[in-house]
Scaffold this motif. Structure first.
Motif, PDB file in Angstrom:
ATOM      1  N   GLN A   1       0.856  -1.189   0.000  1.00 23.85           N
ATOM      2  CA  GLN A   1       0.000   0.000   0.000  1.00 23.85           C
ATOM      3  C   GLN A   1       0.886   1.231   0.000  1.00 23.85           C
ATOM      4  OE1 GLN A   1      -2.608  -0.676   3.415  1.00 23.85           O
ATOM      5  NE2 GLN A   1      -4.209  -1.405   2.030  1.00 23.85           N
ATOM      6  N   LEU A   2       0.522   2.194  -0.828  1.00 23.38           N
ATOM      7  CA  LEU A   2       1.364   3.370  -1.042  1.00 23.38           C
ATOM      8  C   LEU A   2       0.583   4.635  -0.717  1.00 23.38           C
ATOM      9  CD1 LEU A   2       2.809   2.269  -4.504  1.00 23.38           C
ATOM     10  CD2 LEU A   2       3.891   2.003  -2.266  1.00 23.38           C
ATOM     11  N   VAL A   3       1.208   5.556  -0.025  1.00 24.71           N
ATOM     12  CA  VAL A   3       0.577   6.824   0.330  1.00 24.71           C
ATOM     13  C   VAL A   3       1.537   7.964   0.009  1.00 24.71           C
ATOM     14  CG1 VAL A   3      -0.434   8.214   2.157  1.00 24.71           C
ATOM     15  CG2 VAL A   3      -0.765   5.727   2.164  1.00 24.71           C
ATOM     16  N   GLU A   4       1.122   8.823  -0.934  1.00 25.95           N
ATOM     17  CA  GLU A   4       1.937   9.970  -1.306  1.00 25.95           C
ATOM     18  C   GLU A   4       1.627  11.177  -0.414  1.00 25.95           C
ATOM     19  OE1 GLU A   4       0.677   8.060  -5.344  1.00 25.95           O
ATOM     20  OE2 GLU A   4      -0.256   8.571  -3.425  1.00 25.95           O
ATOM     21  N   SER A   5       2.608  12.048  -0.301  1.00 22.22           N
ATOM     22  CA  SER A   5       2.418  13.314   0.399  1.00 22.22           C
ATOM     23  C   SER A   5       3.431  14.311  -0.127  1.00 22.22           C
ATOM     24  CB  SER A   5       2.583  13.138   1.919  1.00 22.22           C
ATOM     25  OG  SER A   5       3.888  12.670   2.217  1.00 22.22           O
ATOM     26  N   GLY A   6       3.219  15.577   0.217  1.00 21.90           N
ATOM     27  CA  GLY A   6       4.187  16.604  -0.137  1.00 21.90           C
ATOM     28  C   GLY A   6       3.789  17.507  -1.284  1.00 21.90           C
TER      29      GLY A   6
ATOM     30  N   TYR B   1      15.553  -4.546 -18.385  1.00 23.18           N
ATOM     31  CA  TYR B   1      16.947  -4.284 -18.756  1.00 23.18           C
ATOM     32  C   TYR B   1      17.087  -3.040 -19.624  1.00 23.18           C
ATOM     33  CZ  TYR B   1      18.357  -8.764 -16.815  1.00 23.18           C
ATOM     34  OH  TYR B   1      18.614  -9.813 -15.972  1.00 23.18           O
ATOM     35  N   SER B   2      16.014  -2.716 -20.326  1.00 23.31           N
ATOM     36  CA  SER B   2      16.052  -1.518 -21.180  1.00 23.31           C
ATOM     37  C   SER B   2      15.728  -0.254 -20.414  1.00 23.31           C
ATOM     38  CB  SER B   2      15.062  -1.679 -22.337  1.00 23.31           C
ATOM     39  OG  SER B   2      13.735  -1.767 -21.837  1.00 23.31           O
ATOM     40  N   GLY B   3      15.430  -0.393 -19.121  1.00 26.14           N
ATOM     41  CA  GLY B   3      15.150   0.785 -18.300  1.00 26.14           C
ATOM     42  C   GLY B   3      13.700   1.198 -18.271  1.00 26.14           C
ATOM     43  N   THR B   4      12.820   0.329 -18.720  1.00 27.95           N
ATOM     44  CA  THR B   4      11.396   0.630 -18.707  1.00 27.95           C
ATOM     45  C   THR B   4      10.772   0.171 -17.396  1.00 27.95           C
ATOM     46  OG1 THR B   4      11.252   0.415 -21.100  1.00 27.95           O
ATOM     47  CG2 THR B   4       9.194   0.269 -19.869  1.00 27.95           C
ATOM     48  N   PHE B   5      10.072   1.098 -16.735  1.00 27.71           N
ATOM     49  CA  PHE B   5       9.397   0.756 -15.487  1.00 27.71           C
ATOM     50  C   PHE B   5       7.998   0.257 -15.792  1.00 27.71           C
ATOM     51  CE2 PHE B   5       8.565   0.973 -10.999  1.00 27.71           C
ATOM     52  CZ  PHE B   5       7.202   1.190 -10.914  1.00 27.71           C
ATOM     53  N   THR B   6       7.613  -0.840 -15.137  1.00 18.30           N
ATOM     54  CA  THR B   6       6.262  -1.377 -15.252  1.00 18.30           C
ATOM     55  C   THR B   6       5.700  -1.569 -13.858  1.00 18.30           C
ATOM     56  OG1 THR B   6       6.818  -2.535 -17.297  1.00 18.30           O
ATOM     57  CG2 THR B   6       4.845  -3.257 -16.133  1.00 18.30           C
ATOM     58  N   SER B   7       4.525  -1.017 -13.633  1.00 23.55           N
ATOM     59  CA  SER B   7       3.893  -1.169 -12.332  1.00 23.55           C
ATOM     60  C   SER B   7       3.427  -2.605 -12.119  1.00 23.55           C
ATOM     61  CB  SER B   7       2.694  -0.224 -12.222  1.00 23.55           C
ATOM     62  OG  SER B   7       1.943  -0.517 -11.054  1.00 23.55           O
ATOM     63  N   ALA B   8       3.537  -3.035 -10.870  1.00 23.67           N
ATOM     64  CA  ALA B   8       3.008  -4.347 -10.482  1.00 23.67           C
ATOM     65  C   ALA B   8       1.560  -4.234 -10.049  1.00 23.67           C
ATOM     66  CB  ALA B   8       3.857  -4.918  -9.350  1.00 23.67           C
ATOM     67  N   GLY B   9       0.974  -3.073 -10.275  1.00 23.09           N
ATOM     68  CA  GLY B   9      -0.427  -2.882  -9.924  1.00 23.09           C
ATOM     69  C   GLY B   9      -0.629  -2.153  -8.614  1.00 23.09           C
ATOM     70  N   TYR B  10       0.470  -1.730  -8.022  1.00 24.53           N
ATOM     71  CA  TYR B  10       0.385  -1.013  -6.750  1.00 24.53           C
ATOM     72  C   TYR B  10       0.587   0.472  -7.008  1.00 24.53           C
ATOM     73  CZ  TYR B  10       1.109  -5.728  -4.964  1.00 24.53           C
ATOM     74  OH  TYR B  10       1.001  -7.068  -4.705  1.00 24.53           O
ATOM     75  N   TRP B  11      -0.444   1.243  -6.707  1.00 23.51           N
ATOM     76  CA  TRP B  11      -0.439   2.678  -6.930  1.00 23.51           C
ATOM     77  C   TRP B  11      -0.907   3.411  -5.683  1.00 23.51           C
ATOM     78  CZ3 TRP B  11       1.242   4.823 -11.492  1.00 23.51           C
ATOM     79  CH2 TRP B  11       1.354   3.969 -12.590  1.00 23.51           C
ATOM     80  N   GLY B  12      -0.362   4.595  -5.488  1.00 21.25           N
ATOM     81  CA  GLY B  12      -0.888   5.453  -4.445  1.00 21.25           C
ATOM     82  C   GLY B  12      -2.105   6.207  -4.940  1.00 21.25           C
ATOM     83  N   GLN B  13      -2.651   7.048  -4.065  1.00 25.18           N
ATOM     84  CA  GLN B  13      -3.875   7.784  -4.400  1.00 25.18           C
ATOM     85  C   GLN B  13      -3.579   9.087  -5.130  1.00 25.18           C
ATOM     86  OE1 GLN B  13      -2.335   8.025  -1.565  1.00 25.18           O
ATOM     87  NE2 GLN B  13      -2.344  10.226  -1.113  1.00 25.18           N
ATOM     88  N   GLY B  14      -2.327   9.493  -5.133  1.00 21.21           N
ATOM     89  CA  GLY B  14      -1.929  10.697  -5.856  1.00 21.21           C
ATOM     90  C   GLY B  14      -1.858  11.918  -4.965  1.00 21.21           C
ATOM     91  N   THR B  15      -1.004  12.860  -5.349  1.00 13.96           N
ATOM     92  CA  THR B  15      -0.891  14.137  -4.653  1.00 13.96           C
ATOM     93  C   THR B  15      -0.783  15.235  -5.703  1.00 13.96           C
ATOM     94  OG1 THR B  15       0.306  15.359  -2.928  1.00 13.96           O
ATOM     95  CG2 THR B  15       1.638  13.996  -4.402  1.00 13.96           C
ATOM     96  N   GLN B  16      -1.527  16.304  -5.512  1.00 11.78           N
ATOM     97  CA  GLN B  16      -1.595  17.377  -6.491  1.00 11.78           C
ATOM     98  C   GLN B  16      -0.395  18.310  -6.372  1.00 11.78           C
ATOM     99  OE1 GLN B  16      -4.139  18.176  -8.944  1.00 11.78           O
ATOM    100  NE2 GLN B  16      -2.529  19.620  -9.588  1.00 11.78           N
ATOM    101  N   VAL B  17       0.219  18.580  -7.496  1.00 11.01           N
ATOM    102  CA  VAL B  17       1.285  19.574  -7.588  1.00 11.01           C
ATOM    103  C   VAL B  17       0.818  20.654  -8.558  1.00 11.01           C
ATOM    104  CG1 VAL B  17       3.630  20.043  -8.370  1.00 11.01           C
ATOM    105  CG2 VAL B  17       3.128  17.974  -7.041  1.00 11.01           C
ATOM    106  N   THR B  18       0.802  21.887  -8.101  1.00 12.93           N
ATOM    107  CA  THR B  18       0.396  23.005  -8.943  1.00 12.93           C
ATOM    108  C   THR B  18       1.511  24.042  -8.948  1.00 12.93           C
ATOM    109  OG1 THR B  18      -1.933  22.640  -8.374  1.00 12.93           O
ATOM    110  CG2 THR B  18      -1.353  24.758  -9.357  1.00 12.93           C
ATOM    111  N   VAL B  19       1.979  24.379 -10.136  1.00  9.10           N
ATOM    112  CA  VAL B  19       3.051  25.350 -10.295  1.00  9.10           C
ATOM    113  C   VAL B  19       2.473  26.578 -10.984  1.00  9.10           C
ATOM    114  CG1 VAL B  19       5.374  25.780 -11.161  1.00  9.10           C
ATOM    115  CG2 VAL B  19       4.688  23.452 -10.512  1.00  9.10           C
ATOM    116  N   SER B  20       2.508  27.690 -10.296  1.00 12.19           N
ATOM    117  CA  SER B  20       1.961  28.925 -10.861  1.00 12.19           C
ATOM    118  C   SER B  20       3.053  29.703 -11.586  1.00 12.19           C
ATOM    119  CB  SER B  20       1.353  29.785  -9.755  1.00 12.19           C
ATOM    120  OG  SER B  20       2.353  30.180  -8.840  1.00 12.19           O
ATOM    121  N   SER B  21       2.643  30.410 -12.620  1.00 16.08           N
ATOM    122  CA  SER B  21       3.616  31.185 -13.411  1.00 16.08           C
ATOM    123  C   SER B  21       3.783  32.594 -12.882  1.00 16.08           C
ATOM    124  CB  SER B  21       3.169  31.235 -14.871  1.00 16.08           C
ATOM    125  OG  SER B  21       1.873  31.802 -14.950  1.00 16.08           O
TER     126      SER B  21
END
Length: 123
Positions: free
Chosen positions: A3-8, A103-123
């Motif tokens: 189980q994965l939980v993002e923050s920040g 070996y080629s450097g490609t990442f593949t998820s094993a089906g485990y994902w977090g819920q996500g965290t919003q990043v907003t960059v203002s100009s």
């Protein structure tokens, strides 16, 4: 099971920095490569960065190379994404995932994902 939980996530001005964290539960964290992805509404989820199980190898989306770093602390079951020199186009929901790197450097998820965290960059 992992189980994965993002923050920040948050709101930052262009040129600023944020550090995302992804905390994993379970005893098998160090058996997985870890990746960060991002997604904006109406677009597919996009690979951003990945790190192998030991932390010795890292991979990045070309547009974030030199600005983002990925690291992991297997004693804390946590992976980090340090984002510097942020741009408005980095605005997205950021997700972490557990998986494997080919070996080629490609990442593949094993089906485990977090819920996500919003990043907003203002100009």
């Amino acid at each position: 099971q992992v189980q994965l939980v993002e923050s920040g996530g948050g709101l930052v001005q262009a040129g600023g920095s944020l550090r995302l964290s992804c905390a994993a539960s379970g005893r098998t964290f160090n058996r997985y490569a870890m990746g960060w992805f991002r997604q904006v509404p109406g677009k597919e989820r996009e690979f951003v960065a990945a790190i192998n199980y030991s932390g010795g190898s890292t991979y990045f989306l070309d547009s974030v190379k030199g600005r983002f770093t990925i690291s992991r602390d297997n004693t804390k079951n946590t992976v980090y994404l340090q984002m510097n020199s942020l741009k408005p186009e980095d605005t997205a929901v950021y997700y972490c995932a557990a998986g494997a790197i080919s070996y080629s450097g490609t990442f593949t998820s094993a089906g485990y994902w977090g819920q996500g965290t919003q990043v907003t960059v203002s100009s």
